[in-house]
Scaffold this motif. Structure first.
Motif, PDB file in Angstrom:
ATOM      1  N   VAL A  25       8.114  -0.301  -7.723  1.00 61.31           N
ATOM      2  CA  VAL A  25       6.707  -0.639  -7.548  1.00 61.31           C
ATOM      3  C   VAL A  25       6.015  -0.507  -8.900  1.00 61.31           C
ATOM      4  N   CYS A  26       5.517  -1.619  -9.425  1.00 61.63           N
ATOM      5  CA  CYS A  26       4.781  -1.608 -10.695  1.00 61.63           C
ATOM      6  C   CYS A  26       3.416  -0.954 -10.494  1.00 61.63           C
ATOM      7  N   THR A  27       2.940  -0.330 -11.542  1.00 63.71           N
ATOM      8  CA  THR A  27       1.582   0.194 -11.523  1.00 63.71           C
ATOM      9  C   THR A  27       0.605  -0.957 -11.735  1.00 63.71           C
ATOM     10  N   VAL A  28      -0.664  -0.681 -11.469  1.00 66.02           N
ATOM     11  CA  VAL A  28      -1.705  -1.684 -11.713  1.00 66.02           C
ATOM     12  C   VAL A  28      -1.705  -2.068 -13.189  1.00 66.02           C
ATOM     13  N   GLU A  29      -1.558  -1.102 -14.071  1.00 67.44           N
ATOM     14  CA  GLU A  29      -1.572  -1.369 -15.517  1.00 67.44           C
ATOM     15  C   GLU A  29      -0.392  -2.250 -15.932  1.00 67.44           C
TER      16      GLU A  29
END
Length: 80
Positions: free
Chosen positions: A65-69
């Motif tokens: 899961v990628c972060t928002v950044e």
């Protein structure tokens, strides 16, 4: 811009979708976020582990899961 979230609909897929929508909102860009849950369609991208994120038909990341950044950086790269 088109952002696809590839995955079965599990909790991680939902979190990645939420992060993608937040990244789009924070950047103020025009983007369509699409869920792709059909495994035949997912396999077309060569992705073996989900969740995955595809921006403008380019696989940017899979298996976490990628972060928002991180997603914001992927979006910015596609805007160059």
């Amino acid at each position: 811009m088109q952002i696809k979230i590839l995955g079965s609909g599990c909790a991680n897929c939902k979190k990645l979708e939420a992060n993608a929508k937040e990244a789009v909102k924070e950047l103020g860009v025009e983007a369509e976020v699409i869920k792709v849950e059909d495994f035949k369609d997912i396999m077309k991208y060569g992705v073996m582990r989900t969740p995955a994120i595809v921006i403008n038909e380019k696989v940017k990341m899979f298996g976490k899961v990628c972060t928002v950044e991180e997603i914001k950086n992927y979006i910015k790269d596609e805007m160059k």
